[in-house]
Design an enzyme around this catalytic site. Sequence first.
Site, PDB file in Angstrom:
ATOM      1  N   CYS A  93      37.185  69.342 104.234  1.00  0.00           N
ATOM      2  CA  CYS A  93      36.547  68.987 102.961  1.00  0.00           C
ATOM      3  C   CYS A  93      36.926  67.585 102.487  1.00  0.00           C
ATOM      4  CB  CYS A  93      36.868  70.035 101.894  1.00  0.00           C
ATOM      5  SG  CYS A  93      38.611  70.146 101.410  1.00  0.00           S
ATOM      6  N   HIS A 141      40.472  72.162  97.266  1.00  0.00           N
ATOM      7  CA  HIS A 141      39.134  72.007  97.846  1.00  0.00           C
ATOM      8  C   HIS A 141      38.357  70.964  97.059  1.00  0.00           C
ATOM      9  CE1 HIS A 141      35.683  72.987 100.237  1.00  0.00           C
ATOM     10  NE2 HIS A 141      34.946  73.192  99.166  1.00  0.00           N
ATOM     11  N   HIS A 198      29.593  69.952 101.109  1.00  0.00           N
ATOM     12  CA  HIS A 198      31.027  70.148 101.396  1.00  0.00           C
ATOM     13  C   HIS A 198      31.203  70.884 102.713  1.00  0.00           C
ATOM     14  CE1 HIS A 198      31.738  74.583 100.041  1.00  0.00           C
ATOM     15  NE2 HIS A 198      30.549  74.437 100.567  1.00  0.00           N
TER      16      HIS A 198
END
Length: 332
Positions: A242, A292, A304
């Site tokens: 990510c 994240h 993502h």
Amino acid sequence: MTRTSRSRALRRGATVGTVTLGAIVLSSGLAMAEPTQEEAQERYEELQQELSELNEAYNQAQEDHAAAEAEVEEIEGQLETAEEELDAVSGQAANIAQSAYVGASYSTFGVLFGVSPDDALQNIADLDFLSVGQEIVLEDYVGAVERFEGLKGQAEEAEATAAEALEAAESAQEEGETALEEQEELVSELAPEPAAASSGGSAETAEAAAASGDVQAVLDFARAQIGKPYVWGGTGPDSYDCSGLVQAAWAQAGVSLPRTTYDQVNAGTPVSRDELQPGDLLFFYSESAPSHVGIYSGDGMMIHGSNPSKPLEEVDLASYWDSVFTGAVRVG
């Protein structure tokens, strides 16, 4: 210890702690007897969060280990230089002593009587000065060598600790991926389309299409990566995690972002959920140490990579991610 060193040490401690905690949490996730689809999905989302935390701990462990290795290499270079200088100065001192007292080129007698009285006195003064000065220089270099040897020992110890943390992170990574894959299979058996599945949308939305300039370059790059695999520590070009995707995407606009989500969250101006614009960085799970990150692509969507069981994708925030959203920043 400098501020950077203290910060690095603190992050290293946090890395080890996170990896250990993650491993315990993952290992305690025992399968439930005949779970419902909702229970299975909830457990899948818990594992996804735990895995994202382990991923960023792994990234930080990589950063720490690389920094520790570089520090050892730098100190080794400084130590080698100091030792070479010490050898040179020691050799000069030995040559002076030999020439002044037992050498063939000139003897003590020659120094005293082979020239005029004034010159002899000056030569004697020069030898005294060289003796005292050389002794001071030697002491300085001996001290420098000892100091660098001590620093090298400390750096090697730090490198060993960082290597252990990286190894622990790698082990936790394997455990996390296995647990997530098993849970994903269970979710698939109970429900063909999990609630947190990608919308699969890769077409530009009206809001995203309005973006221009640097932001559009970021979005174009991010969209071009959709479908590529999510890989731990991936920074491209064939795979990403990510934060690796975010870093690579914003590099297209000439912006150098930090490697981890822990640092990326401080790399821009905070904005609220209702102020989001395409290109903003979205963070999840923790406000102070998010594990994240994604790129807002407009119209409630995000690009993502979530975990190794899915490729990079563009998803609807309302499907799941709004429930774990903790903040956003605007880069630039």
